[in-house]
Design an enzyme around this catalytic site. Structure first.
Site, PDB file in Angstrom:
ATOM      1  N   THR A  64       0.826  -1.214   0.000  1.00 18.63           N
ATOM      2  CA  THR A  64       0.000   0.000   0.000  1.00 18.63           C
ATOM      3  C   THR A  64       0.857   1.259   0.000  1.00 18.63           C
ATOM      4  N   GLY A 103       2.708  -2.872   8.218  1.00 20.42           N
ATOM      5  CA  GLY A 103       2.917  -3.167   9.627  1.00 20.42           C
ATOM      6  C   GLY A 103       4.357  -3.591   9.889  1.00 20.42           C
ATOM      7  N   GLU A 347      -5.985  -5.929   4.185  1.00 19.50           N
ATOM      8  CA  GLU A 347      -6.019  -7.150   3.364  1.00 19.50           C
ATOM      9  C   GLU A 347      -7.176  -7.107   2.371  1.00 19.50           C
TER      10      GLU A 347
HETATM   11  C1  LIG Z   1      -1.573 -17.968  11.664  1.00 18.13           C
HETATM   12  C2  LIG Z   1      -2.121 -17.412  12.913  1.00 18.13           C
HETATM   13  C3  LIG Z   1      -2.846 -16.145  12.737  1.00 18.13           C
HETATM   14  C4  LIG Z   1      -2.061 -15.308  11.801  1.00 18.13           C
HETATM   15  C5  LIG Z   1      -2.757 -14.136  11.411  1.00 18.13           C
HETATM   16  C6  LIG Z   1      -2.256 -13.584  10.165  1.00 18.13           C
HETATM   17  C7  LIG Z   1      -3.047 -12.425   9.756  1.00 18.13           C
HETATM   18  C8  LIG Z   1      -2.556 -11.237  10.473  1.00 18.13           C
HETATM   19  C9  LIG Z   1      -3.507 -10.116  10.382  1.00 18.13           C
HETATM   20  C10 LIG Z   1      -2.861  -8.783  10.590  1.00 18.13           C
HETATM   21  C11 LIG Z   1      -1.951  -8.436   9.426  1.00 18.13           C
HETATM   22  C12 LIG Z   1      -2.473  -7.267   8.680  1.00 18.13           C
HETATM   23  C13 LIG Z   1      -1.903  -7.327   7.268  1.00 18.13           C
HETATM   24  C14 LIG Z   1      -2.542  -6.358   6.374  1.00 18.13           C
HETATM   25  C15 LIG Z   1      -1.774  -6.389   5.081  1.00 18.13           C
HETATM   26  C16 LIG Z   1      -2.396  -5.622   4.002  1.00 18.13           C
HETATM   27  O1  LIG Z   1      -3.361  -4.939   4.116  1.00 18.13           O
HETATM   28  S1  LIG Z   1      -1.585  -5.934   2.555  1.00 18.13           S
HETATM   29  C17 LIG Z   1      -2.423  -4.987   1.392  1.00 18.13           C
HETATM   30  C18 LIG Z   1      -3.766  -5.618   1.050  1.00 18.13           C
HETATM   31  N1  LIG Z   1      -4.214  -5.013  -0.151  1.00 18.13           N
HETATM   32  C19 LIG Z   1      -5.178  -5.547  -0.910  1.00 18.13           C
HETATM   33  O2  LIG Z   1      -5.803  -6.524  -0.566  1.00 18.13           O
HETATM   34  C20 LIG Z   1      -5.400  -4.859  -2.217  1.00 18.13           C
HETATM   35  C21 LIG Z   1      -6.788  -5.133  -2.750  1.00 18.13           C
HETATM   36  N2  LIG Z   1      -6.834  -4.877  -4.191  1.00 18.13           N
HETATM   37  C22 LIG Z   1      -6.626  -5.902  -5.101  1.00 18.13           C
HETATM   38  O3  LIG Z   1      -6.415  -7.046  -4.757  1.00 18.13           O
HETATM   39  C23 LIG Z   1      -6.722  -5.568  -6.569  1.00 18.13           C
HETATM   40  O4  LIG Z   1      -6.464  -4.192  -6.778  1.00 18.13           O
HETATM   41  C24 LIG Z   1      -8.120  -5.903  -7.157  1.00 18.13           C
HETATM   42  C25 LIG Z   1      -9.207  -5.237  -6.343  1.00 18.13           C
HETATM   43  C26 LIG Z   1      -8.296  -7.408  -7.167  1.00 18.13           C
HETATM   44  C27 LIG Z   1      -8.190  -5.396  -8.580  1.00 18.13           C
HETATM   45  O5  LIG Z   1      -7.030  -5.834  -9.207  1.00 18.13           O
HETATM   46  P1  LIG Z   1      -6.902  -5.655 -10.784  1.00 18.13           P
HETATM   47  O6  LIG Z   1      -5.518  -5.996 -11.156  1.00 18.13           O
HETATM   48  O7  LIG Z   1      -7.443  -4.315 -11.153  1.00 18.13           O
HETATM   49  O8  LIG Z   1      -7.818  -6.854 -11.303  1.00 18.13           O
HETATM   50  P2  LIG Z   1      -9.219  -6.772 -12.030  1.00 18.13           P
HETATM   51  O9  LIG Z   1      -9.107  -5.993 -13.290  1.00 18.13           O
HETATM   52  O10 LIG Z   1     -10.287  -6.387 -11.043  1.00 18.13           O
HETATM   53  O11 LIG Z   1      -9.388  -8.306 -12.428  1.00 18.13           O
HETATM   54  C28 LIG Z   1      -9.551  -9.181 -11.381  1.00 18.13           C
HETATM   55  C29 LIG Z   1      -8.880 -10.439 -11.890  1.00 18.13           C
HETATM   56  O12 LIG Z   1      -7.781 -10.682 -11.061  1.00 18.13           O
HETATM   57  C30 LIG Z   1      -7.966 -11.902 -10.351  1.00 18.13           C
HETATM   58  N3  LIG Z   1      -7.510 -11.685  -8.986  1.00 18.13           N
HETATM   59  C31 LIG Z   1      -7.745 -10.573  -8.246  1.00 18.13           C
HETATM   60  N4  LIG Z   1      -7.197 -10.725  -7.032  1.00 18.13           N
HETATM   61  C32 LIG Z   1      -6.612 -11.958  -7.018  1.00 18.13           C
HETATM   62  C33 LIG Z   1      -5.898 -12.687  -6.041  1.00 18.13           C
HETATM   63  N5  LIG Z   1      -5.674 -12.204  -4.814  1.00 18.13           N
HETATM   64  N6  LIG Z   1      -5.425 -13.917  -6.368  1.00 18.13           N
HETATM   65  C34 LIG Z   1      -5.653 -14.416  -7.590  1.00 18.13           C
HETATM   66  N7  LIG Z   1      -6.336 -13.784  -8.572  1.00 18.13           N
HETATM   67  C35 LIG Z   1      -6.804 -12.562  -8.279  1.00 18.13           C
HETATM   68  C36 LIG Z   1      -9.465 -12.145 -10.378  1.00 18.13           C
HETATM   69  O13 LIG Z   1      -9.736 -13.540 -10.263  1.00 18.13           O
HETATM   70  C37 LIG Z   1      -9.839 -11.618 -11.739  1.00 18.13           C
HETATM   71  O14 LIG Z   1      -9.527 -12.608 -12.693  1.00 18.13           O
HETATM   72  P3  LIG Z   1     -10.312 -12.593 -14.108  1.00 18.13           P
HETATM   73  O15 LIG Z   1     -11.763 -12.334 -13.793  1.00 18.13           O
HETATM   74  O16 LIG Z   1      -9.691 -11.499 -14.892  1.00 18.13           O
HETATM   75  O17 LIG Z   1     -10.044 -13.976 -14.644  1.00 18.13           O
HETATM   76  C1  LIG Z   2      -4.578  -1.640  10.473  1.00 18.85           C
HETATM   77  C2  LIG Z   2      -4.086  -1.655   9.041  1.00 18.85           C
HETATM   78  C3  LIG Z   2      -2.980  -2.421   8.713  1.00 18.85           C
HETATM   79  C4  LIG Z   2      -2.499  -2.430   7.409  1.00 18.85           C
HETATM   80  N1  LIG Z   2      -1.364  -3.151   7.108  1.00 18.85           N
HETATM   81  C5  LIG Z   2      -0.884  -3.120   5.847  1.00 18.85           C
HETATM   82  C6  LIG Z   2       0.322  -3.818   5.525  1.00 18.85           C
HETATM   83  O1  LIG Z   2       0.920  -4.455   6.384  1.00 18.85           O
HETATM   84  N2  LIG Z   2       0.786  -3.758   4.249  1.00 18.85           N
HETATM   85  C7  LIG Z   2       0.135  -3.056   3.262  1.00 18.85           C
HETATM   86  O2  LIG Z   2       0.599  -3.043   2.137  1.00 18.85           O
HETATM   87  N3  LIG Z   2      -1.034  -2.394   3.542  1.00 18.85           N
HETATM   88  C8  LIG Z   2      -1.532  -2.407   4.802  1.00 18.85           C
HETATM   89  N4  LIG Z   2      -2.686  -1.734   5.095  1.00 18.85           N
HETATM   90  C9  LIG Z   2      -3.343  -0.950   4.040  1.00 18.85           C
HETATM   91  C10 LIG Z   2      -4.614  -1.629   3.575  1.00 18.85           C
HETATM   92  O3  LIG Z   2      -4.310  -2.801   2.871  1.00 18.85           O
HETATM   93  C11 LIG Z   2      -5.396  -0.631   2.708  1.00 18.85           C
HETATM   94  O4  LIG Z   2      -5.793   0.427   3.526  1.00 18.85           O
HETATM   95  C12 LIG Z   2      -6.607  -1.316   2.089  1.00 18.85           C
HETATM   96  O5  LIG Z   2      -6.177  -2.180   1.059  1.00 18.85           O
HETATM   97  C13 LIG Z   2      -7.622  -0.317   1.535  1.00 18.85           C
HETATM   98  O6  LIG Z   2      -7.036   0.499   0.550  1.00 18.85           O
HETATM   99  P1  LIG Z   2      -7.140   2.107   0.687  1.00 18.85           P
HETATM  100  O7  LIG Z   2      -6.697   2.468   2.025  1.00 18.85           O
HETATM  101  O8  LIG Z   2      -6.489   2.673  -0.503  1.00 18.85           O
HETATM  102  O9  LIG Z   2      -8.709   2.412   0.612  1.00 18.85           O
HETATM  103  P2  LIG Z   2      -9.514   2.931  -0.668  1.00 18.85           P
HETATM  104  O10 LIG Z   2      -9.515   1.881  -1.713  1.00 18.85           O
HETATM  105  O11 LIG Z   2      -9.066   4.302  -1.003  1.00 18.85           O
HETATM  106  O12 LIG Z   2     -10.982   2.938  -0.023  1.00 18.85           O
HETATM  107  C14 LIG Z   2     -11.720   4.128   0.186  1.00 18.85           C
HETATM  108  C15 LIG Z   2     -13.148   3.900  -0.315  1.00 18.85           C
HETATM  109  O13 LIG Z   2     -13.098   3.748  -1.750  1.00 18.85           O
HETATM  110  C16 LIG Z   2     -13.894   2.626  -2.126  1.00 18.85           C
HETATM  111  N5  LIG Z   2     -13.366   2.013  -3.360  1.00 18.85           N
HETATM  112  C17 LIG Z   2     -12.071   1.919  -3.730  1.00 18.85           C
HETATM  113  N6  LIG Z   2     -11.953   1.263  -4.900  1.00 18.85           N
HETATM  114  C18 LIG Z   2     -13.205   0.926  -5.276  1.00 18.85           C
HETATM  115  C19 LIG Z   2     -13.761   0.220  -6.391  1.00 18.85           C
HETATM  116  N7  LIG Z   2     -12.992  -0.281  -7.353  1.00 18.85           N
HETATM  117  N8  LIG Z   2     -15.108   0.041  -6.425  1.00 18.85           N
HETATM  118  C20 LIG Z   2     -15.886   0.530  -5.439  1.00 18.85           C
HETATM  119  N9  LIG Z   2     -15.443   1.209  -4.361  1.00 18.85           N
HETATM  120  C21 LIG Z   2     -14.112   1.407  -4.293  1.00 18.85           C
HETATM  121  C22 LIG Z   2     -13.756   1.664  -0.960  1.00 18.85           C
HETATM  122  O14 LIG Z   2     -14.861   0.744  -0.932  1.00 18.85           O
HETATM  123  C23 LIG Z   2     -13.769   2.599   0.240  1.00 18.85           C
HETATM  124  O15 LIG Z   2     -15.128   2.859   0.611  1.00 18.85           O
HETATM  125  C24 LIG Z   2      -3.179  -1.692   6.409  1.00 18.85           C
HETATM  126  C25 LIG Z   2      -4.311  -0.935   6.723  1.00 18.85           C
HETATM  127  C26 LIG Z   2      -4.772  -0.926   8.037  1.00 18.85           C
HETATM  128  C27 LIG Z   2      -5.995  -0.105   8.371  1.00 18.85           C
END
Ligand SMILES: CCCCCCCCCCCCCCCC(=O)SCCNC(=O)CCNC(=O)[C@H](O)C(C)(C)COP(=O)(O)OP(=O)(O)OC[C@H]1O[C@@H](n2cnc3c(N)ncnc32)[C@H](O)[C@@H]1OP(=O)(O)O
Ligand SMILES: Cc1cc2nc3c(=O)[nH]c(=O)nc-3n(C[C@H](O)[C@H](O)[C@H](O)COP(=O)(O)OP(=O)(O)OC[C@H]3O[C@@H](n4cnc5c(N)ncnc54)[C@H](O)[C@@H]3O)c2cc1C
Length: 585
Positions: A64, A103, A347
């Site tokens: 991010t 984080g 996530e």
């Molecule tokens: C063990 C004990 C407990 C441990 C406990 C551990 C946990 C501990 C918790 C605390 C830890 C906090 C940790 C936070 C860590 C962050 O927050 S890391 C940052 C997280 N960020 C996200 O999740 C970003 C979310 N955004 C996205 O994934 C992508 O921008 C989107 C929304 C999928 C859109 O991506 P795009 O490239 O624009 O793709 P798009 O045009 O929408 O097409 C989607 C295509 O991609 C594919 N695709 C999309 N995503 C995926 C994917 N992930 N994989 C495979 N294919 C995918 C779809 O299947 C679709 O395929 P087709 O329909 O084309 O065949």
């Molecule tokens: C506690 C915490 C821990 C985190 N840890 C990590 C980490 O370790 N590593 C890391 O890389 N990131 C981390 N993040 C970041 C986190 O993954 C992002 O905040 C999250 O993916 C959301 O993205 P954003 O903040 O850009 O929100 P945005 O996407 O800007 O969301 C704002 C609003 O826009 C809307 N929106 C955005 N896109 C669309 C769309 N395509 N269609 C409709 N609505 C849409 C959303 O629904 C939301 O209402 C952490 C965040 C938090 C709060």
């Protein structure tokens, strides 16, 4: 050997999570480690995983940026291949590209997996993971070209140093791009294996892992605190002239807490289902078969969204069900709320993930309508739907097939309705992206309905397969019924639609729901105690096993630092005011 080490590490992290009430540090270090295991070559795993497992290095997952968290194709950090030196140049071109939120980055990490757009000879190949050292292993100081720090106060997660990271043309060797599925050859050629989105894969594992301990564990603790408190707390005359009643004897208190208890069981049984499916698909991918990856992504994305949303709402219901003491930090409930709330965002922001599931459902519906066979979790999309709910009296709603049919019907109807609206809008002349956006509220609802149907089905299947003691079995069945009927009642409109369920049948649902509340009231404490969190893990003056709530609240309040400090406000401001009143009294 590596698989055994991975399992042991996973068990150790799970155990730490449980024992330390979830407030362990270095969660993202675990994400860093898992990502190398998933996307690294055998050589990269052999080199980096032991160092990470022994905490000789601390990693973070830096994806991010200030300007982008959701839209990964919009990430601005660049990784440019320099063929002359066989290196990548990692750069933050502008402030919006600064990594923000990762984080364990702010004050701890020595290394980062930096997710950056890969450029080779001016062409962008999309987001890839690059292993970058950011601090010295000698004195922990930031390396040249690195600006790193903590992003400051947050709503919760005070124990995690979420940080920022600015990279100024940092050079790393070719070998530092995780290359199991995508590789840059020394001559600059790019080799891709498997899915276009395989570099998004590690997010799936985090979504599966976080649902268990981080999310469901939190709702479980909140339920344990609130239900135990509700059989200790007496308030108001229930029977005129009799002793004050335990608040769990009020039907409204049962209506607040028992559906949350049923939700805990539903989500508890969902976890192994998701993990088993993850392991199955992961095994297929390791052998080069990527066919199930879209289904796995759609399933885990929707479930992460729904479980975090309902668990967060459930923790808040538990907190408010404890009245004023639920607002005290000594109850442990506000901390549980601010902890789980973040999971709706990190996530993958929930709305975005629901829409990913909807995208997959609409695709599968089209495949099914063109006669293609469908993956198991969406096979129902082409089934012929019964026109009406078959229930004749309230006891019929204790038949799982009756309410499963209702959930299947509703999911199908919503998915078909949203898909045909998108199609109609396109036929009317809208661009696909406009039609999609103009239907996205309904697409989200369809996605939620699909996830709800799967969760109820998993609950039913799990209970049916359990060969437990008959007494336990009947309690689990009651919890399953209550869970399903609670969702029917709280989403009544979408079941009443096109008269699938009649108003009269909905009254039957309410009647049997209230009967179940009464039956489960007697077992509530035993059913929640079964999750066996210790007083230390609950960290709550309201939820301790011995029920000594008032003594503990008073004892803990007396220990508050405020009660052991000189009251400087008195000396400076209040004393003169009070003393000036002395002569008048
Ligand atoms: C063990 C004990 C407990 C441990 C406990 C551990 C946990 C501990 C918790 C605390 C830890 C906090 C940790 C936070 C860590 C962050 O927050 S890391 C940052 C997280 N960020 C996200 O999740 C970003 C979310 N955004 C996205 O994934 C992508 O921008 C989107 C929304 C999928 C859109 O991506 P795009 O490239 O624009 O793709 P798009 O045009 O929408 O097409 C989607 C295509 O991609 C594919 N695709 C999309 N995503 C995926 C994917 N992930 N994989 C495979 N294919 C995918 C779809 O299947 C679709 O395929 P087709 O329909 O084309 O065949
Ligand atoms: C506690 C915490 C821990 C985190 N840890 C990590 C980490 O370790 N590593 C890391 O890389 N990131 C981390 N993040 C970041 C986190 O993954 C992002 O905040 C999250 O993916 C959301 O993205 P954003 O903040 O850009 O929100 P945005 O996407 O800007 O969301 C704002 C609003 O826009 C809307 N929106 C955005 N896109 C669309 C769309 N395509 N269609 C409709 N609505 C849409 C959303 O629904 C939301 O209402 C952490 C965040 C938090 C709060």
């Amino acid at each position: 050997m590596n698989a055994v080490l991975k399992l042991l590490h996973h068990i150790q992290v799970h155990f730490n999570f449980r024992v330390l009430a979830g407030d362990i540090g270095f969660n993202v270090h675990t994400v860093f480690l898992n990502c190398i295991n998933e996307l690294g070559t055998d050589e990269q795993i052999a080199k980096w995983v032991p160092l990470a497992q022994n905490y000789n290095i601390i990693g973070t997952y830096a994806q991010t940026e200030l300007g982008h968290g959701t839209y990964l194709r919009g990430l601005e950090t660049t990784a440019t291949f320099d063929m002359s030196t066989q290196e990548f140049l990692i750069n933050t071109p502008k402030i919006s590209a600064m990594k923000w939120w990762p984080g364990d980055l702010g004050r701890s990490a020595t290394h980062a997996l930096v997710l950056a757009q890969l450029y080779i000879k001016g062409k962008n190949y999309g987001m890839h993971p690059f292993l970058v050292q950011i601090r010295s292993l000698h004195d922990h100081s930031p390396l040249p070209g690195i600006t790193v720090g903590d992003i400051g106060p947050k709503m919760g997660f005070a124990h995690v140093d979420n940080g920022y990271l600015f990279l100024r043309n940092i050079r790393i060797p070719l070998q530092n791009m995780l290359s199991r599925y995508s590789q840059v050859l020394p001559d600059g050629r790019y080799v891709k294996r498997g899915s276009e989105k395989i570099n998004y894969f590690s997010m799936i594992l985090v979504r599966v892992n976080m649902i268990g301990e981080v999310v469901v564990g939190t709702l479980t603790k909140a339920c344990m605190i609130a239900i135990r408190y509700s059989v200790v707390r007496r308030q108001s005359e229930f029977k005129p002239g009799a002793a004050e009643a335990k608040i769990l004897d009020y039907q409204t208190q049962q209506g607040k807490l028992l559906p949350q208890l049923a939700t805990v069981y539903a989500f508890h049984f969902l976890c192994p289902y998701l993990l088993d499916y993850y392991n199955l698909v992961h095994h297929e991918i390791k052998s080069g078969n990527f066919k199930s990856l879209p289904e796995l992504h759609a399933l885990t994305a929707g479930m992460k969204a729904l479980v975090t949303e309902y668990s967060t709402a459930g923790v808040e219901v538990c907190r408010r069900a404890c009245g004023g003491h639920g607002y005290s930090m000594l109850s442990g409930l506000p901390s549980l709320y601010s902890y789980v709330l973040a999971a709706c965002t990190y996530e993958g922001e929930n709305t975005v993930l629901y829409l990913q599931t909807a995208r997959y459902l609409v695709k599968c519906l089209a495949m099914g309508q063109s006669g293609q066979s469908l993956p198991q979790s969406v096979a129902y999309l082409t089934s012929a739907l019964s026109r009406r709910c078959q229930a004749r009296d309230k006891s019929d709603f204790l038949k799982t097939e009756i309410y499963l049919d209702a959930f299947e019907h509703r999911a199908c109807r919503l998915i078909r309705g949203a898909a045909s609206k998108v199609q109609a809008l396109v036929h009317s002349g809208l661009e696909q992206y406009e039609a999609w956006n103009s239907t996205s509220v309904e697409l989200l609802e369809a996605s939620m309905a699909h996830c709800q149907y799967i969760i109820v089905k998993v609950f039913v299947d799990t209970v049916e397969k359990l060969n437990s003691d008959p007494g336990i079995h009947i309690s689990l069945k009651r919890l399953c019924h209550l869970f399903a009927l609670h969702w029917i009642r709280t989403n009544a409109g979408s079941f009443l639609h096109n008269e699938y369920i009649s108003g009269n049948q909905l009254d039957m649902v309410t009647e049997i729901y209230l009967d179940l509340l009464l039956l489960l009231r007697k077992e509530a404490v035993v059913l929640v105690d079964a999750f066996d969190y210790t007083d230390e893990q609950l960290n709550s003056a309201l939820g301790s096993y011995d029920g000594q709530v008032y003594q503990r609240l008073f004892e803990w309040a007396q220990k508050a630092p405020e009660n052991h400090q000189v009251n400087s406000a008195y000396e400076k401001h209040m004393k003169p005011l009070f003393h000036s009143a002395l002569s008048k009294l």
